[in-house]
Design a protein around this motif. Structure first.
Motif, PDB file in Angstrom:
ATOM      1  N   VAL A 100       0.851  -1.187   0.000  1.00 46.06           N
ATOM      2  CA  VAL A 100       0.000   0.000   0.000  1.00 46.06           C
ATOM      3  C   VAL A 100       0.887   1.237   0.000  1.00 46.06           C
ATOM      4  O   VAL A 100       1.791   1.368   0.839  1.00 46.06           O
ATOM      5  CB  VAL A 100      -0.929   0.033   1.232  1.00 46.06           C
ATOM      6  N   ALA A 101       0.631   2.118  -0.966  1.00 44.10           N
ATOM      7  CA  ALA A 101       1.258   3.440  -0.958  1.00 44.10           C
ATOM      8  C   ALA A 101       0.315   4.396  -0.237  1.00 44.10           C
ATOM      9  O   ALA A 101      -0.895   4.376  -0.461  1.00 44.10           O
ATOM     10  CB  ALA A 101       1.523   3.914  -2.380  1.00 44.10           C
ATOM     11  N   LEU A 102       0.874   5.208   0.628  1.00 39.94           N
ATOM     12  CA  LEU A 102       0.080   6.169   1.400  1.00 39.94           C
ATOM     13  C   LEU A 102       0.515   7.583   1.037  1.00 39.94           C
ATOM     14  O   LEU A 102       1.687   7.931   1.178  1.00 39.94           O
ATOM     15  CB  LEU A 102       0.269   5.926   2.898  1.00 39.94           C
ATOM     16  N   ALA A 103      -0.436   8.380   0.527  1.00 37.19           N
ATOM     17  CA  ALA A 103      -0.171   9.775   0.152  1.00 37.19           C
ATOM     18  C   ALA A 103      -0.832  10.698   1.173  1.00 37.19           C
ATOM     19  O   ALA A 103      -2.033  10.586   1.432  1.00 37.19           O
ATOM     20  CB  ALA A 103      -0.709  10.057  -1.247  1.00 37.19           C
ATOM     21  N   GLU A 104      -0.053  11.599   1.750  1.00 35.55           N
ATOM     22  CA  GLU A 104      -0.556  12.475   2.816  1.00 35.55           C
ATOM     23  C   GLU A 104      -0.086  13.904   2.588  1.00 35.55           C
ATOM     24  O   GLU A 104       1.050  14.108   2.122  1.00 35.55           O
ATOM     25  CB  GLU A 104      -0.051  11.997   4.169  1.00 35.55           C
ATOM     26  N   ALA A 105      -0.823  14.839   3.007  1.00 34.24           N
ATOM     27  CA  ALA A 105      -2.230  14.869   3.370  1.00 34.24           C
ATOM     28  C   ALA A 105      -2.730  16.221   2.870  1.00 34.24           C
ATOM     29  O   ALA A 105      -1.944  17.147   2.670  1.00 34.24           O
ATOM     30  CB  ALA A 105      -2.424  14.724   4.875  1.00 34.24           C
ATOM     31  N   PHE A 106      -4.036  16.369   2.648  1.00 31.85           N
ATOM     32  CA  PHE A 106      -4.546  17.625   2.095  1.00 31.85           C
ATOM     33  C   PHE A 106      -5.959  17.891   2.598  1.00 31.85           C
ATOM     34  O   PHE A 106      -6.682  16.968   3.010  1.00 31.85           O
ATOM     35  CB  PHE A 106      -4.525  17.577   0.560  1.00 31.85           C
ATOM     36  N   TYR A 107      -6.333  19.145   2.563  1.00 36.16           N
ATOM     37  CA  TYR A 107      -7.704  19.564   2.829  1.00 36.16           C
ATOM     38  C   TYR A 107      -8.387  19.845   1.490  1.00 36.16           C
ATOM     39  O   TYR A 107      -7.750  20.299   0.535  1.00 36.16           O
ATOM     40  CB  TYR A 107      -7.747  20.828   3.688  1.00 36.16           C
ATOM     41  N   ALA A 108      -9.683  19.563   1.451  1.00 31.63           N
ATOM     42  CA  ALA A 108     -10.446  19.834   0.237  1.00 31.63           C
ATOM     43  C   ALA A 108     -10.872  21.303   0.157  1.00 31.63           C
ATOM     44  O   ALA A 108     -11.243  21.793  -0.914  1.00 31.63           O
ATOM     45  CB  ALA A 108     -11.672  18.926   0.161  1.00 31.63           C
ATOM     46  N   SER A 109     -10.807  22.005   1.283  1.00 28.29           N
ATOM     47  CA  SER A 109     -11.155  23.432   1.291  1.00 28.29           C
ATOM     48  C   SER A 109     -10.477  24.103   2.478  1.00 28.29           C
ATOM     49  O   SER A 109     -10.130  23.442   3.462  1.00 28.29           O
ATOM     50  CB  SER A 109     -12.672  23.629   1.387  1.00 28.29           C
ATOM     51  N   SER A 110     -10.304  25.411   2.389  1.00 23.94           N
ATOM     52  CA  SER A 110      -9.701  26.144   3.494  1.00 23.94           C
ATOM     53  C   SER A 110     -10.603  26.107   4.722  1.00 23.94           C
ATOM     54  O   SER A 110     -10.117  26.129   5.857  1.00 23.94           O
ATOM     55  CB  SER A 110      -9.425  27.592   3.076  1.00 23.94           C
ATOM     56  N   GLU A 111     -11.915  26.019   4.499  1.00 16.44           N
ATOM     57  CA  GLU A 111     -12.847  25.987   5.623  1.00 16.44           C
ATOM     58  C   GLU A 111     -12.665  24.729   6.458  1.00 16.44           C
ATOM     59  O   GLU A 111     -12.861  24.747   7.681  1.00 16.44           O
ATOM     60  CB  GLU A 111     -14.291  26.089   5.121  1.00 16.44           C
ATOM     61  N   ASP A 112     -12.293  23.599   5.806  1.00 19.33           N
ATOM     62  CA  ASP A 112     -12.041  22.361   6.548  1.00 19.33           C
ATOM     63  C   ASP A 112     -10.921  22.558   7.561  1.00 19.33           C
ATOM     64  O   ASP A 112     -10.990  22.098   8.701  1.00 19.33           O
ATOM     65  CB  ASP A 112     -11.676  21.226   5.589  1.00 19.33           C
ATOM     66  N   PHE A 113      -9.872  23.238   7.120  1.00 19.78           N
ATOM     67  CA  PHE A 113      -8.766  23.491   8.046  1.00 19.78           C
ATOM     68  C   PHE A 113      -9.180  24.461   9.147  1.00 19.78           C
ATOM     69  O   PHE A 113      -8.839  24.265  10.322  1.00 19.78           O
ATOM     70  CB  PHE A 113      -7.543  24.043   7.316  1.00 19.78           C
ATOM     71  N   ARG A 114      -9.891  25.520   8.784  1.00 18.87           N
ATOM     72  CA  ARG A 114     -10.325  26.491   9.792  1.00 18.87           C
ATOM     73  C   ARG A 114     -11.145  25.809  10.891  1.00 18.87           C
ATOM     74  O   ARG A 114     -10.959  26.074  12.084  1.00 18.87           O
ATOM     75  CB  ARG A 114     -11.159  27.591   9.132  1.00 18.87           C
ATOM     76  N   THR A 128       0.386  27.500  18.827  1.00 17.34           N
ATOM     77  CA  THR A 128       1.637  28.260  18.929  1.00 17.34           C
ATOM     78  C   THR A 128       1.886  29.052  17.645  1.00 17.34           C
ATOM     79  O   THR A 128       2.724  29.945  17.618  1.00 17.34           O
ATOM     80  CB  THR A 128       2.826  27.314  19.175  1.00 17.34           C
ATOM     81  N   ARG A 129       1.148  28.685  16.598  1.00 17.15           N
ATOM     82  CA  ARG A 129       1.167  29.444  15.338  1.00 17.15           C
ATOM     83  C   ARG A 129      -0.257  29.887  15.030  1.00 17.15           C
ATOM     84  O   ARG A 129      -1.219  29.173  15.341  1.00 17.15           O
ATOM     85  CB  ARG A 129       1.695  28.585  14.182  1.00 17.15           C
ATOM     86  N   THR A 130      -0.391  31.040  14.393  1.00 16.58           N
ATOM     87  CA  THR A 130      -1.725  31.519  14.042  1.00 16.58           C
ATOM     88  C   THR A 130      -2.290  30.696  12.906  1.00 16.58           C
ATOM     89  O   THR A 130      -1.559  30.020  12.159  1.00 16.58           O
ATOM     90  CB  THR A 130      -1.681  32.991  13.607  1.00 16.58           C
ATOM     91  N   MET A 131      -3.609  30.763  12.752  1.00 13.07           N
ATOM     92  CA  MET A 131      -4.258  30.055  11.660  1.00 13.07           C
ATOM     93  C   MET A 131      -3.701  30.493  10.313  1.00 13.07           C
ATOM     94  O   MET A 131      -3.405  29.668   9.437  1.00 13.07           O
ATOM     95  CB  MET A 131      -5.773  30.285  11.711  1.00 13.07           C
ATOM     96  N   GLU A 132      -3.535  31.790  10.145  1.00 14.30           N
ATOM     97  CA  GLU A 132      -3.045  32.302   8.859  1.00 14.30           C
ATOM     98  C   GLU A 132      -1.614  31.845   8.601  1.00 14.30           C
ATOM     99  O   GLU A 132      -1.233  31.579   7.464  1.00 14.30           O
ATOM    100  CB  GLU A 132      -3.132  33.835   8.844  1.00 14.30           C
ATOM    101  N   ASN A 133      -0.826  31.763   9.663  1.00 16.99           N
ATOM    102  CA  ASN A 133       0.549  31.284   9.503  1.00 16.99           C
ATOM    103  C   ASN A 133       0.574  29.822   9.060  1.00 16.99           C
ATOM    104  O   ASN A 133       1.389  29.420   8.231  1.00 16.99           O
ATOM    105  CB  ASN A 133       1.297  31.463  10.829  1.00 16.99           C
ATOM    106  N   TRP A 134      -0.345  29.020   9.617  1.00 23.06           N
ATOM    107  CA  TRP A 134      -0.418  27.603   9.242  1.00 23.06           C
ATOM    108  C   TRP A 134      -0.798  27.425   7.773  1.00 23.06           C
ATOM    109  O   TRP A 134      -0.397  26.444   7.145  1.00 23.06           O
ATOM    110  CB  TRP A 134      -1.432  26.875  10.120  1.00 23.06           C
ATOM    111  N   PHE A 135      -1.530  28.337   7.213  1.00 26.15           N
ATOM    112  CA  PHE A 135      -1.965  28.190   5.815  1.00 26.15           C
ATOM    113  C   PHE A 135      -0.788  28.103   4.844  1.00 26.15           C
ATOM    114  O   PHE A 135      -0.931  27.574   3.743  1.00 26.15           O
ATOM    115  CB  PHE A 135      -2.893  29.351   5.420  1.00 26.15           C
ATOM    116  N   ARG A 136       0.382  28.572   5.262  1.00 27.56           N
ATOM    117  CA  ARG A 136       1.558  28.468   4.391  1.00 27.56           C
ATOM    118  C   ARG A 136       2.008  27.022   4.226  1.00 27.56           C
ATOM    119  O   ARG A 136       2.649  26.662   3.235  1.00 27.56           O
ATOM    120  CB  ARG A 136       2.710  29.301   4.964  1.00 27.56           C
ATOM    121  N   ASP A 137       1.680  26.172   5.218  1.00 31.19           N
ATOM    122  CA  ASP A 137       2.134  24.775   5.198  1.00 31.19           C
ATOM    123  C   ASP A 137       1.010  23.773   4.938  1.00 31.19           C
ATOM    124  O   ASP A 137       1.270  22.569   4.845  1.00 31.19           O
ATOM    125  CB  ASP A 137       2.794  24.422   6.539  1.00 31.19           C
ATOM    126  N   VAL A 138      -0.209  24.262   4.849  1.00 29.17           N
ATOM    127  CA  VAL A 138      -1.343  23.362   4.655  1.00 29.17           C
ATOM    128  C   VAL A 138      -1.642  23.229   3.166  1.00 29.17           C
ATOM    129  O   VAL A 138      -1.724  24.225   2.441  1.00 29.17           O
ATOM    130  CB  VAL A 138      -2.592  23.884   5.410  1.00 29.17           C
TER     131      VAL A 138
END
Length: 325
Positions: A100-114, A128-138
Motif C-alpha cells: 500500500v502506498a500512502l499519500a498524505e495529506a490535504f484539505y479539500a477546502s480552506s474551511e475544513d482546516f479552519r 503556537t502558530r496563528t491560523m493564517e501562519n499555518w496556511f503556508r504549510d497546509v
C-alpha cells in the motif's frame, strides 16, 4: 513479503517525483504493515500533531485501521483522518506482491482546516502558530481533481513494481543458468570438492533468499558442516549431527529431501535453538553419496525446491567425477 524482488531505489525515486508533482508526501508499506519507504519529508501539520502524545495516538489508530482495510482491497481509499485532512491509501498488487502506498495529506477546502484549527488546534498544540501562519504549510486541493489522478498513480506504481520484479526474475534465471553451466564446465577440471560445496551454498543463499545454508559431510559417524553461509552460519559451524539422527537417517535411506518446521522436534534431535525450520537435500547421484545440503529458517516454493534438488544432483555427479578422476 518478497522484498528481494522489489527495486526499492526506483520506487523511492518514483515516490519522490510524485511528491513533487502532487505536493503530497508518499510512503510505502508491505503486506505485514511494515514501512518499506518513508517519505522524504512529512506533512508539516501531521508532523506537528505527532509531537503530542494525543495526536500521535489519534494518527496511529487511524493509519493502522485504514491500512488493514486497504491491504484487502483493489481500489484506492480516500479517507479523512483525525485532523480532517484527506489521506490516500493506494493498494498495489503484482503476482504475490501486495503493498500500500500512502499519500498524505490535504484539505479539500480552506474551511475544513479552519474548522479543525478552531475545534482541536489548542488541544493538539497547533495554536503556537496563528491560523493564517499555518496556511503556508497546509495543502488544499480539489478532492475531485485528486480522485481523478489516483488511478493513474496506482497504475504507474504497479508498473514499476512489475518492471522491478521481472528484471530481478530475469537476473535470477541468468545467474541460475550461469551456475549450472559453470558447474558442468568443471566436470573435467581439478576443482576441489570444497569449492563445489561453496558454490552450492553461495547459490542457494543468493538466488533463493535463503536465511542460512550448509553442506554436511560424514566423518566418524557424524555429519559435520564443511561449508556454511547466511545469517546463522556461525551457529552451524559448531554443529555435528549423528548419522542416527531421525532426519539424517531418513534422508540418507530414501535419498530424497526431508523437511521439518517443528522447532521443538528439531531441538530434541540435536539442532540448536536458533534453528526453527529445515530442509535436508542429499548430495547424491549414481556416482555416490557425498553428504547433505541443509537449508535453515527459510521457506522454499516448489520452483526453488525443485531447483535446489537438481543442483544437489549435479553437484554430486561433479563430486563423483572428481573421485573417478
Amino acid at each position: 513479503m518478497t522484498h528481494h524482488f522489489l527495486d526499492i531505489q526506483s520506487l523511492t525515486r518514483a515516490l519522490e517525483s510524485l511528491s513533487g508533482l502532487t505536493g503530497l508526501h508518499y510512503s510505502l508499506y508491505d503486506d505485514r504493515e511494515d514501512l518499506l519507504i518513508a517519505p522524504a519529508r512529512e506533512d508539516a501539520l501531521l508532523l506537528s500533531i505527532k509531537t503530542h502524545r494525543r495526536g500521535q495516538d489519534l494518527y496511529n489508530d487511524f493509519a493502522d485501521r485504514v491500512l488493514k482495510v486497504a491491504l484487502k482491497r483493489r481500489e484506492p481509499l480516500v479517507v479523512q483522518g483525525p485532523t480532517g485532512q484527506y489521506h490516500i491509501f493506494i493498494p498495489l498488487h503484482y503476482k504475490e506482491i501486495t503493498m500500500v502506498a500512502l499519500a498524505e495529506a490535504f484539505y479539500a477546502s480552506s474551511e475544513d482546516f479552519r474548522k479543525f484549527y478552531r475545534t482541536q488546534g489548542a488541544e493538539l498544540g497547533l495554536t503556537t502558530r496563528t491560523m493564517e501562519n499555518w496556511f503556508r504549510d497546509v495543502k488544499i486541493v480539489s478532492l475531485k481533481k485528486m480522485e481523478e489522478n489516483i488511478k493513474d498513480i496506482q497504475s504507474l506504481l504497479e508498473n514499476l513494481i512489475a518492471s522491478g520484479y521481472e528484471k530481478r526474475e530475469m537476473n535470477k534465471r541468468y545467474q541460475w543458468t550461469k551456475t549450472i553451466i559453470n558447474l558442468a564446465a568443471n566436470i573435467k577440471s581439478n576443482v576441489s570438492t570444497r569449492e563445489i560445496y561453496q558454490t552450492i551454498v553461495d547459490t542457494v543463499v543468493f538466488l533463493f533468499n535463503v536465511d542460512t545454508a550448509a553442506v554436511f559431510s560424514r566423518r566418524d559417524g557424524f555429519f559435520h558442516p564443511e561449508v556454511a553461509g547466511g545469517r546463522r552460519r556461525e551457529v552451524l559451524q559448531k554443529l555435528r549431527l549423528s548419522e542416527k539422527n531421525q532426519f539424517i537417517s531418513k534422508a540418507y535411506t530414501t535419498k530424497s529431501p526431508v523437511s521439518a518446521i517443528d522447532s521443538h522436534e528439531l531441538w530434541h534431535t540435536g539442532f540448536p535453538e536458533e534453528i526453527i525450520s529445515m530442509y535436508l537435500f542429499p548430495v547424491y547421484s549414481q556416482l555416490g553419496f557425498f553428504g547433505f545440503l541443509g537449508i535453515f529458517n527459510s521457506l522454499l516454493d516448489k520452483e526453488a525446491f525443485d531447483s535446489v534438488r537438481e543442483l544437489c544432483r549435479l553437484s554430486a555427479y561433479l563430486c563423483g567425477a572428481r573421485h573417478l578422476g
